[in-house]
Design a protein around this motif. Structure first.
Motif, short mmCIF file in Angstrom:
data_model
loop_
_atom_site.label_atom_id
_atom_site.label_comp_id
_atom_site.label_asym_id
_atom_site.label_seq_id
_atom_site.Cartn_x
_atom_site.Cartn_y
_atom_site.Cartn_z
N LEU A 47 39.85 46.57 65.81
CA LEU A 47 39.48 47.65 66.73
C LEU A 47 40.72 48.36 67.26
O LEU A 47 40.73 49.58 67.38
CB LEU A 47 38.67 47.10 67.90
N SER A 48 41.77 47.60 67.58
CA SER A 48 43.00 48.22 68.06
C SER A 48 43.60 49.13 67.00
O SER A 48 44.08 50.22 67.30
CB SER A 48 44.02 47.14 68.45
N GLY A 49 43.57 48.69 65.75
CA GLY A 49 44.06 49.53 64.66
C GLY A 49 43.22 50.78 64.50
O GLY A 49 43.75 51.87 64.23
N THR A 50 41.92 50.67 64.71
CA THR A 50 41.05 51.83 64.64
C THR A 50 41.37 52.82 65.76
O THR A 50 41.40 54.03 65.54
CB THR A 50 39.58 51.40 64.72
N TYR A 51 41.62 52.30 66.96
CA TYR A 51 41.99 53.18 68.08
C TYR A 51 43.32 53.87 67.83
O TYR A 51 43.48 55.04 68.15
CB TYR A 51 42.09 52.40 69.38
N CYS A 52 44.28 53.16 67.26
CA CYS A 52 45.62 53.71 67.05
C CYS A 52 45.66 54.72 65.92
O CYS A 52 46.62 55.48 65.81
CB CYS A 52 46.61 52.59 66.77
N ARG A 53 44.66 54.73 65.06
CA ARG A 53 44.65 55.65 63.92
C ARG A 53 44.75 57.10 64.35
O ARG A 53 45.35 57.92 63.67
CB ARG A 53 43.38 55.44 63.10
N CYS A 54 44.16 57.43 65.50
CA CYS A 54 44.19 58.83 65.93
C CYS A 54 45.57 59.22 66.46
O CYS A 54 45.88 60.40 66.59
CB CYS A 54 43.13 59.09 66.99
N VAL A 55 46.45 58.25 66.73
CA VAL A 55 47.78 58.53 67.24
C VAL A 55 48.78 58.73 66.09
O VAL A 55 49.71 59.51 66.20
CB VAL A 55 48.25 57.38 68.16
N TRP A 56 48.54 58.04 64.98
CA TRP A 56 49.47 58.11 63.86
C TRP A 56 49.44 59.50 63.23
O TRP A 56 48.41 60.10 63.04
CB TRP A 56 49.12 57.09 62.80
N ASP A 57 50.62 60.00 62.89
CA ASP A 57 50.72 61.27 62.18
C ASP A 57 50.43 61.04 60.71
O ASP A 57 50.44 59.93 60.22
CB ASP A 57 52.13 61.86 62.35
N ALA A 58 50.21 62.11 60.01
CA ALA A 58 49.99 62.00 58.57
C ALA A 58 51.28 61.53 57.90
O ALA A 58 52.38 61.83 58.34
CB ALA A 58 49.56 63.35 58.01
N GLY A 59 51.14 60.74 56.88
CA GLY A 59 52.30 60.25 56.16
C GLY A 59 52.16 58.78 55.84
O GLY A 59 51.06 58.22 55.84
N ALA A 60 53.30 58.15 55.59
CA ALA A 60 53.31 56.76 55.17
C ALA A 60 52.80 55.83 56.27
O ALA A 60 52.08 54.87 55.99
CB ALA A 60 54.72 56.35 54.76
N VAL A 61 53.17 56.09 57.53
CA VAL A 61 52.72 55.23 58.63
C VAL A 61 51.21 55.29 58.77
O VAL A 61 50.54 54.27 58.94
CB VAL A 61 53.42 55.64 59.95
N SER A 62 50.65 56.48 58.65
CA SER A 62 49.20 56.65 58.75
C SER A 62 48.48 55.94 57.61
O SER A 62 47.49 55.25 57.82
CB SER A 62 48.85 58.14 58.74
N THR A 63 48.99 56.10 56.40
CA THR A 63 48.39 55.46 55.23
C THR A 63 48.47 53.94 55.33
O THR A 63 47.48 53.24 55.08
CB THR A 63 49.07 55.94 53.94
#
Length: 180
Positions: free
Chosen positions: A60-76
């Motif tokens: 769930l924490s990873g799901t919440y943080c997904r909207c904070v990550w920018d597009a790119g390698a970190v997001s993927t």
């Protein structure tokens, strides 16, 4: 990532469901850790609660943080890790359900051969049953929505296909324009 606005009722419902899930999982972590050795009937039940709680909260924490990550390698990478955590949590839930239902009915008398701590076992049993019931209800609702959508499309087919005389009315419009 674009933010899609939600209604206040939808947002409130999502927040309430998430808060309840977090509380349930934290209770599962606490019960599993506190009664780790108190279920000889099936010693994996407290471990099941502990791991289910931790992996579920991490997912769930990873799901919440997904909207904070920018597009790119970190997001993927973050999305991949979150998806793997969700898959692991589901597989762990299925395994834990077999342990919980396999130990039914336990004895709640300490020292009995099929003894399991009453609150720990009942919590695991109720949580597993509620998740299966919610899953079944969700699948049932999806089936009916899909069925109604297909039925609506099939019943509207005669209104969607053009007649032989005109291709979406263009031939008739051309005849009317030339006549005027």
């Amino acid at each position: 990532m674009d933010h899609v606005p939600h209604s206040y009722v939808q947002t409130s419902s999502i927040v309430a469901a998430n808060v309840m899930w977090w509380m349930l999982m934290m209770a599962g972590i606490g019960l599993g850790a506190a009664h780790l050795a108190l279920c000889p009937a099936q010693p994996r039940i407290p471990v099941y609660l502990l791991v289910l709680g931790v992996s579920s909260l991490l997912a769930l924490s990873g799901t919440y943080c997904r909207c904070v990550w920018d597009a790119g390698a970190v997001s993927t990478l973050g999305t991949a890790c979150t998806a793997l955590l969700h898959i692991f949590t589901f597989c762990w839930f299925v395994a834990g359900s077999t342990w919980v239902y396999g130990a039914y009915p336990p004895s709640f008398t300490p020292g009995a051969p099929r003894y399991c701590h009453k609150i720990t076992y009942n919590f695991a049993f109720v949580v597993s049953t509620l998740i299966w019931a919610t899953t079944a209800l969700s699948l049932w609702c999806c089936f009916w929505v899909l069925s109604l959508t297909c039925w609506t499309a099939v019943s509207a087919r005669h209104r969607l296909t053009p007649g032989r005389a005109a291709s979406y009315g263009t031939a008739q419009l051309l005849q009317e324009e030339t006549a005027v």
